[in-house]
Design an enzyme around this catalytic site. Sequence first.
Site, PDB file in Angstrom:
ATOM      1  N   SER A   1       0.715  -1.116   0.169  1.00  0.00           N
ATOM      2  CA  SER A   1       0.062   0.032  -0.051  1.00  0.00           C
ATOM      3  C   SER A   1       1.023   1.397  -0.071  1.00  0.00           C
ATOM      4  O   SER A   1       1.887   1.255   0.629  1.00  0.00           O
ATOM      5  CB  SER A   1      -0.765   0.052   1.293  1.00  0.00           C
ATOM      6  OG  SER A   1      -1.445   1.124   1.166  1.00  0.00           O
TER       7      SER A   1
ATOM      8  N   TYR B   1      -2.405  -0.374  10.343  1.00  0.00           N
ATOM      9  CA  TYR B   1      -2.531  -0.594   8.893  1.00  0.00           C
ATOM     10  C   TYR B   1      -1.191  -0.455   8.176  1.00  0.00           C
ATOM     11  O   TYR B   1      -0.529  -1.291   7.535  1.00  0.00           O
ATOM     12  CB  TYR B   1      -3.769   0.097   8.037  1.00  0.00           C
ATOM     13  CG  TYR B   1      -3.668  -0.378   6.806  1.00  0.00           C
ATOM     14  CD1 TYR B   1      -4.404  -1.532   6.431  1.00  0.00           C
ATOM     15  CD2 TYR B   1      -3.512   0.804   5.861  1.00  0.00           C
ATOM     16  CE1 TYR B   1      -4.462  -1.704   5.045  1.00  0.00           C
ATOM     17  CE2 TYR B   1      -3.607   0.345   4.462  1.00  0.00           C
ATOM     18  CZ  TYR B   1      -3.903  -1.070   4.098  1.00  0.00           C
ATOM     19  OH  TYR B   1      -4.015  -1.264   2.805  1.00  0.00           O
TER      20      TYR B   1
END
Length: 245
Positions: free
Chosen positions: A142, A155
């Site tokens: 990501s 995250y």
Amino acid sequence: MSGIHGKVIAITGASSGIGEATAQHLAAHGARLVLGARRADRLSAVVDGIGARGGVADGVLVDVTRRADLRRLVDTALERHGRLDVLVSNAGTMAVSPFDELRQDDWDAMVATHVTGLLNGIAAALPVFRRQGSGQFVNVGSTAAHVVTSPQGVYAATKTAVKVLTEGLRQEAGPDLRVTLISPGFTHTEGVGKGAGPEIAAALTRRRDEIAMPPSAVASAIGYAIEQPPGVDVGEITIRPTAQA
Ligand code: NDP
């Protein structure tokens, strides 16, 4: 083997979003797919849709946090097609929250899915790739590993782990294996804000609807990395909407 046609490709998290779009893209280019996820109904819908369009796909119920499930995914590829060319480790959860909410179950799920899940995939596929003398890992990270934005601390940390594990694996892969990191930015999927608190979920889905790119954009990036000739390893692709800071 160059290109996508005929390759045996396993994808985790193929029941929706980026994984589903990647399955559609690769099936349209002639890959033979083994698709894993936990939701049987959604997974079957993807498998059936690909079959109806003349593609080749099998579904396997997989929870990536379980070692045996990843072994089953890889074994299914070997039983059905005699080989595995690519493992796309895409399964993920984006239940982000501020630290003060102490949502430890969500933290645990992100660590288990992104870190342990990735390692379970590596452990299942690496011996097969070594035996074959070829194979490719495609790991979905990501842009959160590049820019940490609140409330995505946990995250972002797990996606940083994906980035680091991918580079470590690449260095040990040797001349026959390929290792690729795909780092997407904001992508229009149902996973954005899923499991987050109501206010954060609302803010994330609003922002998603304003700026996110379609999952097909990430699917083509994955396809690009896979279609390169054997000696060419696309190390990382970062792909984000132009509107993303
Ligand atoms: P989705 O929620 O649509 O997809 C997530 C997929 O992962 C689903 O198929 C889900 O299937 C599967 N999954 C979740 N947990 C597990 C598990 N324990 N075992 C097996 N499968 C699991 O979201 P996205 O498509 O957006 O997410 C895909 C990946 O892309 C994730 O790794 C995410 O972090 C990453 N990403 C997404 C971005 C975005 O903006 N959307 C940006 C950057 C990265 P099921 O529930 O059926 O198991």
